[in-house]
Design a protein around this motif. Structure first.
Motif, PDB file in Angstrom:
ATOM      1  N   ASP A   1       0.887  -1.341  -0.004  1.00  0.00           N
ATOM      2  CA  ASP A   1      -0.078   0.034   0.068  1.00  0.00           C
ATOM      3  C   ASP A   1       0.735   1.366  -0.009  1.00  0.00           C
ATOM      4  O   ASP A   1       2.058   1.384   0.466  1.00  0.00           O
ATOM      5  CB  ASP A   1      -1.007   0.016   1.095  1.00  0.00           C
ATOM      6  N   TYR A   2       0.323   2.542  -0.301  1.00  0.00           N
ATOM      7  CA  TYR A   2       1.070   3.598  -0.420  1.00  0.00           C
ATOM      8  C   TYR A   2       1.751   3.854   0.954  1.00  0.00           C
ATOM      9  O   TYR A   2       2.915   4.514   0.841  1.00  0.00           O
ATOM     10  CB  TYR A   2       0.140   4.713  -0.890  1.00  0.00           C
ATOM     11  N   ASP A   3       0.942   4.107   1.741  1.00  0.00           N
ATOM     12  CA  ASP A   3       1.624   4.232   3.250  1.00  0.00           C
ATOM     13  C   ASP A   3       3.104   3.572   3.531  1.00  0.00           C
ATOM     14  O   ASP A   3       4.028   3.869   4.079  1.00  0.00           O
ATOM     15  CB  ASP A   3       0.701   4.294   4.452  1.00  0.00           C
ATOM     16  N   THR A   4       2.857   2.154   3.062  1.00  0.00           N
ATOM     17  CA  THR A   4       4.167   1.429   3.306  1.00  0.00           C
ATOM     18  C   THR A   4       5.328   1.912   2.236  1.00  0.00           C
ATOM     19  O   THR A   4       6.395   1.990   2.790  1.00  0.00           O
ATOM     20  CB  THR A   4       3.902  -0.141   2.953  1.00  0.00           C
ATOM     21  N   LEU A   5       4.817   2.337   1.279  1.00  0.00           N
ATOM     22  CA  LEU A   5       5.858   2.746   0.093  1.00  0.00           C
ATOM     23  C   LEU A   5       6.427   4.084   0.485  1.00  0.00           C
ATOM     24  O   LEU A   5       7.860   4.276   0.503  1.00  0.00           O
ATOM     25  CB  LEU A   5       5.236   2.953  -1.162  1.00  0.00           C
ATOM     26  N   VAL A   6       5.672   4.815   1.245  1.00  0.00           N
ATOM     27  CA  VAL A   6       6.230   6.128   1.717  1.00  0.00           C
ATOM     28  C   VAL A   6       7.411   5.719   2.990  1.00  0.00           C
ATOM     29  O   VAL A   6       8.441   6.380   3.028  1.00  0.00           O
ATOM     30  CB  VAL A   6       5.134   6.887   2.255  1.00  0.00           C
ATOM     31  N   GLU A   7       6.820   4.951   3.774  1.00  0.00           N
ATOM     32  CA  GLU A   7       7.567   4.669   4.934  1.00  0.00           C
ATOM     33  C   GLU A   7       8.879   3.745   4.814  1.00  0.00           C
ATOM     34  O   GLU A   7       9.952   4.300   5.276  1.00  0.00           O
ATOM     35  CB  GLU A   7       6.654   3.720   5.917  1.00  0.00           C
ATOM     36  N   ARG A   8       8.866   3.067   3.693  1.00  0.00           N
ATOM     37  CA  ARG A   8      10.010   2.221   3.231  1.00  0.00           C
ATOM     38  C   ARG A   8      10.756   3.212   2.141  1.00  0.00           C
ATOM     39  O   ARG A   8      12.359   2.829   1.925  1.00  0.00           O
ATOM     40  CB  ARG A   8       9.722   1.209   2.441  1.00  0.00           C
ATOM     41  N   GLY A   9      10.569   4.519   1.924  1.00  0.00           N
ATOM     42  CA  GLY A   9      11.509   5.146   1.449  1.00  0.00           C
ATOM     43  C   GLY A   9      11.360   5.236  -0.416  1.00  0.00           C
ATOM     44  O   GLY A   9      12.295   5.702  -1.057  1.00  0.00           O
ATOM     45  N   LEU A  10      10.648   4.345  -0.959  1.00  0.00           N
ATOM     46  CA  LEU A  10      10.605   4.288  -2.391  1.00  0.00           C
ATOM     47  C   LEU A  10       9.890   5.498  -2.918  1.00  0.00           C
ATOM     48  O   LEU A  10      10.279   5.965  -4.096  1.00  0.00           O
ATOM     49  CB  LEU A  10       9.493   3.173  -2.672  1.00  0.00           C
ATOM     50  N   GLU A  11       9.052   6.510  -2.147  1.00  0.00           N
ATOM     51  CA  GLU A  11       8.175   7.489  -2.573  1.00  0.00           C
ATOM     52  C   GLU A  11       8.920   8.875  -2.466  1.00  0.00           C
ATOM     53  O   GLU A  11       9.208   9.216  -1.134  1.00  0.00           O
ATOM     54  CB  GLU A  11       6.722   7.564  -2.194  1.00  0.00           C
ATOM     55  N   TRP A  12       9.806   9.326  -3.427  1.00  0.00           N
ATOM     56  CA  TRP A  12      10.163  10.670  -3.143  1.00  0.00           C
ATOM     57  C   TRP A  12       9.113  11.757  -3.494  1.00  0.00           C
ATOM     58  O   TRP A  12       9.165  12.314  -4.780  1.00  0.00           O
ATOM     59  CB  TRP A  12      11.519  10.876  -3.988  1.00  0.00           C
ATOM     60  N   VAL A  13       8.283  11.811  -2.563  1.00  0.00           N
ATOM     61  CA  VAL A  13       7.179  12.816  -2.847  1.00  0.00           C
ATOM     62  C   VAL A  13       6.960  13.959  -1.594  1.00  0.00           C
ATOM     63  O   VAL A  13       7.201  13.641  -0.730  1.00  0.00           O
ATOM     64  CB  VAL A  13       5.689  11.740  -2.958  1.00  0.00           C
ATOM     65  N   GLY A  14       6.747  15.187  -2.078  1.00  0.00           N
ATOM     66  CA  GLY A  14       6.442  16.290  -1.470  1.00  0.00           C
ATOM     67  C   GLY A  14       6.943  17.468  -2.017  1.00  0.00           C
ATOM     68  O   GLY A  14       6.775  17.612  -3.298  1.00  0.00           O
ATOM     69  N   THR A  15       7.408  18.501  -0.890  1.00  0.00           N
ATOM     70  CA  THR A  15       7.792  19.727  -1.443  1.00  0.00           C
ATOM     71  C   THR A  15       9.456  19.509  -1.939  1.00  0.00           C
ATOM     72  O   THR A  15       9.917  18.775  -1.705  1.00  0.00           O
ATOM     73  CB  THR A  15       7.647  20.753  -0.210  1.00  0.00           C
ATOM     74  N   PRO A  16       9.837  20.563  -2.574  1.00  0.00           N
ATOM     75  CA  PRO A  16      11.342  20.510  -3.076  1.00  0.00           C
ATOM     76  C   PRO A  16      12.120  20.466  -1.624  1.00  0.00           C
ATOM     77  O   PRO A  16      13.226  19.833  -1.573  1.00  0.00           O
ATOM     78  CB  PRO A  16      11.469  21.861  -3.568  1.00  0.00           C
ATOM     79  N   ASP A  17      11.830  21.016  -0.576  1.00  0.00           N
ATOM     80  CA  ASP A  17      12.615  20.854   0.664  1.00  0.00           C
ATOM     81  C   ASP A  17      12.577  19.279   1.154  1.00  0.00           C
ATOM     82  O   ASP A  17      13.684  18.861   1.513  1.00  0.00           O
ATOM     83  CB  ASP A  17      12.133  21.897   1.580  1.00  0.00           C
ATOM     84  N   ASP A  18      11.173  18.796   1.073  1.00  0.00           N
ATOM     85  CA  ASP A  18      11.196  17.403   1.425  1.00  0.00           C
ATOM     86  C   ASP A  18      12.325  16.569   0.508  1.00  0.00           C
ATOM     87  O   ASP A  18      13.096  15.723   0.981  1.00  0.00           O
ATOM     88  CB  ASP A  18       9.957  16.831   1.109  1.00  0.00           C
ATOM     89  N   ILE A  19      12.122  16.725  -0.737  1.00  0.00           N
ATOM     90  CA  ILE A  19      13.115  15.824  -1.665  1.00  0.00           C
ATOM     91  C   ILE A  19      14.344  16.189  -1.714  1.00  0.00           C
ATOM     92  O   ILE A  19      15.430  15.365  -1.697  1.00  0.00           O
ATOM     93  CB  ILE A  19      12.549  16.268  -3.234  1.00  0.00           C
ATOM     94  N   ASN A  20      14.754  17.386  -1.360  1.00  0.00           N
ATOM     95  CA  ASN A  20      16.270  17.737  -1.104  1.00  0.00           C
ATOM     96  C   ASN A  20      16.934  17.116  -0.115  1.00  0.00           C
ATOM     97  O   ASN A  20      18.005  16.571   0.082  1.00  0.00           O
ATOM     98  CB  ASN A  20      16.428  19.262  -0.927  1.00  0.00           C
ATOM     99  N   ARG A  21      16.012  16.967   1.190  1.00  0.00           N
ATOM    100  CA  ARG A  21      16.617  16.195   2.482  1.00  0.00           C
ATOM    101  C   ARG A  21      16.792  14.869   2.092  1.00  0.00           C
ATOM    102  O   ARG A  21      17.607  14.103   2.468  1.00  0.00           O
ATOM    103  CB  ARG A  21      15.645  16.409   3.475  1.00  0.00           C
TER     104      ARG A  21
END
Length: 394
Positions: free
Chosen positions: A330-350
């Motif tokens: 599921d999507y929440d697992t993808l985010v938690e495991r780090g596959l999703e680089w999704v968010g603001t430019p600041d989020d992605i830069n980190r």
């Protein structure tokens, strides 16, 4: 890092796909081509290194309608000036290697050297087992079974044939599957003997060659997605191929990079920097508002992973060392495991800062879900990446 847009083009929107048989809708396909054309032109102007497509067949459902990544690459190369076009990847065991070597060499000339090439073993049973039956192979399962070993054997033989075709004026080949040329082929024409090569005095064919050979010398850059096993990393290191890592566990990534670096140096490719000639794949979507980015990403990578990739076994890329049992897709697992680089430019830069600090990959493959994610959302994401993220990591 060099940014490569990896398109898994959906034919139809999220709503159209969920109604069924979206891949058969002609207008959906025309919309996909229109969107890809505009996104490629924008990426070209913004300085992205490359764009590429997967290879899959029979996807009447509308997912990954990319049955010929070479033709899609040519379509977009004719609409751009600088960006490179490639495939992630051509599934070698199901192709005639001579025909594929010719097609890729032609594409390299037509783009004046803007081509990069992807090679893979094939993972989806429905089409690999149908189209690979002439060679007696199916999909690659990486389970060391007889079928898996046969797939790898043919993959490596086809790669050897392609390299010979690209780098030698004429050549012969004698392998487990192919004999090139086969015995008894006669071509007793004076023009062939006078102006070409590869004929014996009696007119029998002893070697063949392709024309043209690639524009780039000795041939275009070669990638292999998506690489899980140490065996694949060792093969890529020996052959000078860029493996693209799909794993999300930093310990696994570090181990595979160590294997690649050691094997490449042992094969005589010189001393490589950490992460040199290695790529990493992540789903990428950037927005000024993180909630908006995640909402659309759920319809893109989240939707296709839960309903398509996960059931096919790709959730293994999320597994941590020592972890057992089922991995949710599921999507929440993808985010938690780090596959999703999704968010603001600041989020992605980190996120990039952490990746670069640990692994320093030379290439980042950015998974793009055109169709499932609206065109305007993707265009804005491309712009934010190019203006507020890429300059920090060039």
């Amino acid at each position: 890092m060099k940014s490569i847009l990896f398109y898994l083009p959906s034919v139809g929107s999220h709503g159209q796909i969920t109604r069924g048989m979206s891949g058969r809708n002609h207008q959906n396909y025309q919309n996909m081509l229109w969107q890809l054309g505009h996104q490629a032109q924008a990426a070209d102007e913004m300085g992205y290194w490359g764009l590429c497509f997967t290879e899959h067949h029979f996807h009447i459902e509308g997912f990954e309608v990319s049955n010929n990544p070479i033709m899609l690459g040519l379509y977009l190369a004719m609409r751009t000036r600088h960006i490179r076009v490639g495939q992630m990847a051509n599934v070698l065991p199901v192709h005639n290697p001579l025909r594929l070597a010719e097609d890729l060499a032609m594409l390299d000339h037509m783009t004046r050297g803007r081509v990069f090439v992807g090679v893979a073993r094939g993972s989806q049973k429905r089409w690999a087992e149908v189209m690979g039956q002439v060679y007696g192979i199916g999909s690659a399962l990486s389970d060391a079974s007889a079928a898996d070993q046969r797939n790898r054997e043919l993959f490596e033989e086809h790669w050897e044939i392609i390299k010979k075709a690209w780098t030698r004026d004429t050549f012969s080949h004698h392998g487990p599957t192919w004999t090139i040329p086969p015995a008894g082929v006669n071509f007793p024409y004076d023009a062939a003997r006078r102006y070409g090569r590869g004929l014996a005095a009696d007119g029998s064919v002893t070697e063949i060659g392709i024309a043209p050979q690639p524009y780039q010398k000795p041939y275009p850059p070669v990638f292999q997605p998506f690489s899980f096993s140490e065996e694949t990393f060792r093969f890529c290191a020996r052959e000078g191929i860029v493996p693209v890592v799909l794993n999300t566990d930093d310990q696994i990534i570090a181990r595979l990079l160590d294997v690649y670096q050691q094997e490449a140096e042992a094969a005589g490719h010189g001393q490589l920097k950490r992460g040199q000639r290695v790529g990493v794949m992540r789903d990428v979507l950037v927005s000024r508002d993180a909630d908006t980015a995640h909402r659309w990403a759920r319809c893109g990578g989240g939707f296709i992973f839960e309903h398509w990739f996960g059931p096919m076994g790709y959730s293994e890329c999320l597994r941590r060392i020592g972890e057992t049992g089922r991995i949710e897709a599921d999507y929440d697992t993808l985010v938690e495991r780090g596959l999703e680089w999704v968010g603001t430019p600041d989020d992605i830069n980190r996120m990039i800062e952490q990746m670069v600090t640990l692994h320093e990959p030379e290439y980042l493959l950015q998974c793009q879900y055109s169709g499932l994610i609206p065109h305007d959302v993707q265009m804005r994401s491309l712009e934010l990446w190019a203006t507020e993220i890429a300059p920090n990591w060039l």
